[in-house]
Design a protein around this motif. Sequence first.
Motif, PDB file in Angstrom:
ATOM      1  N   UNK A 298     -25.589  44.894  99.867  1.00 25.23           N
ATOM      2  CA  UNK A 298     -25.346  45.710 101.042  1.00 25.23           C
ATOM      3  C   UNK A 298     -26.097  47.016 100.844  1.00 25.23           C
ATOM      4  N   UNK A 299     -26.508  47.597 101.945  1.00 28.84           N
ATOM      5  CA  UNK A 299     -27.294  48.820 101.819  1.00 28.84           C
ATOM      6  C   UNK A 299     -26.897  49.865 102.839  1.00 28.84           C
ATOM      7  N   UNK A 300     -27.218  51.102 102.516  1.00 32.78           N
ATOM      8  CA  UNK A 300     -26.956  52.229 103.412  1.00 32.78           C
ATOM      9  C   UNK A 300     -28.270  52.948 103.690  1.00 32.78           C
ATOM     10  N   UNK A 301     -28.419  53.372 104.935  1.00 28.92           N
ATOM     11  CA  UNK A 301     -29.615  54.121 105.290  1.00 28.92           C
ATOM     12  C   UNK A 301     -29.549  55.546 104.727  1.00 28.92           C
ATOM     13  N   UNK A 302     -30.697  56.052 104.337  1.00 25.67           N
ATOM     14  CA  UNK A 302     -30.823  57.465 103.990  1.00 25.67           C
ATOM     15  C   UNK A 302     -32.221  57.928 104.382  1.00 25.67           C
ATOM     16  N   UNK A 303     -32.355  59.199 104.637  1.00 31.04           N
ATOM     17  CA  UNK A 303     -33.638  59.763 105.047  1.00 31.04           C
ATOM     18  C   UNK A 303     -34.345  60.383 103.857  1.00 31.04           C
ATOM     19  N   UNK A 304     -35.611  60.061 103.760  1.00 34.93           N
ATOM     20  CA  UNK A 304     -36.444  60.617 102.698  1.00 34.93           C
ATOM     21  C   UNK A 304     -37.637  61.305 103.346  1.00 34.93           C
ATOM     22  N   UNK A 305     -38.255  62.178 102.604  1.00 41.44           N
ATOM     23  CA  UNK A 305     -39.429  62.889 103.124  1.00 41.44           C
ATOM     24  C   UNK A 305     -40.663  62.442 102.371  1.00 41.44           C
ATOM     25  N   UNK A 306     -41.680  62.040 103.124  1.00 39.69           N
ATOM     26  CA  UNK A 306     -42.952  61.634 102.538  1.00 39.69           C
ATOM     27  C   UNK A 306     -44.054  62.487 103.137  1.00 39.69           C
ATOM     28  N   UNK A 307     -45.020  62.788 102.333  1.00 45.12           N
ATOM     29  CA  UNK A 307     -46.170  63.553 102.801  1.00 45.12           C
ATOM     30  C   UNK A 307     -47.224  62.586 103.312  1.00 45.12           C
TER      31      UNK A 307
END
Length: 364
Positions: free
Chosen positions: A172-181
């Motif tokens: 099972x997974x949860x969404x998370x926000x990451x920052x990419x250049x």
Amino acid sequence: MKNNDVKNESFKCPSCGADMKYDSQLGQLGCDFCDRRERLLAVNEDIEEFNFEAAENDESLNDWGLKTKTIKCSNCGAKTVTATDKPLVSCAFCGSVNIAPVQEQPGIRPESLIPFIIDMNKAALLFETWIKKRWLAPFALKKGYSSNKLRGVYIPYWSHDTQTKSSYIGQAGDYYNDTEMRTVTVDGKTETKPHKVQKVRWRFISGTFDKKFDAIMYNDSRNIDPKRIEKIEPYRLNELIKFDQKFMTGFEAEHYNSGLKIIWGRAKAFMRKSIRNDIRDILKRGSDVVGTVNISTHYTDIKYKHMLLPIWISSYEFKNKIYNFFVNGQTGEVQADSPKSVLKIGGIVLIILAVAAALYFILK
């Protein structure tokens, strides 16, 4: 965004998100990128505590408690079991006279049946009422149909009960926000800007799941289309009674086609899907997405029933073509094929054209 169901073909590494590979010697999943290891428990297999082949080959189960003979039609392949000493003159399913006894056992003795409640006269009346309502049927058919070929036939059904215990491991997974250049071009100039990217943080979940299945039913008729039988159904199964040979008097029973083991396979396919859906629903709770799930199911306390359910069957010929009709021997539900009158259809077309032409001149 909750309860989305992502279909993955492999387990994702909870640490780095790469695909994990299974090591059969260690019984583990391994990630080649970050060296994470996870033990895999469920292996997508079934365990049955019942020998279906032994049951089908048990000669004692072929004793119906009365003298029977099996008749086969060389035209449509139908096999029926009868207890009458009187010779049958035609096939109940196609009307062919090319029938003959065969040296074959009647099959596993029925456990229960629903007796015929609708008699032959009532079945004929129900069909005559039905055909009169077919307004596209030829007039000659409505006047000339004869019901003297009606035959009462018990159709074979199987029912299975079992207790299941499944072990599972899944992700099972949860969404998370990451920052990419990212490098982008704006007004001809190249710039590096941060972009928010939605990712999934995976975790392994395992457990067990128990479910009991009762009365998973399938018909095992060779000669009636399953879609037709679905329309003939349902039967009032609360009226099932213990099989008694006296209810065979004057009737036939279609010899089952696929048999106990194959029908059990169909039942298991249904149960697997039901179990998988239930387990995935469990894994969805509190998660955004569900990944791969491996399930191993143990089937215990397996029971089966061979049942006979009543249908009146007949066929009629109209302009050298055979049409079939069926009447549920318990409820009176009628399902049949009916020819359509070319003259009536032509008349309807002419009327439509005439009305269209009249409207054209009126509105012109």
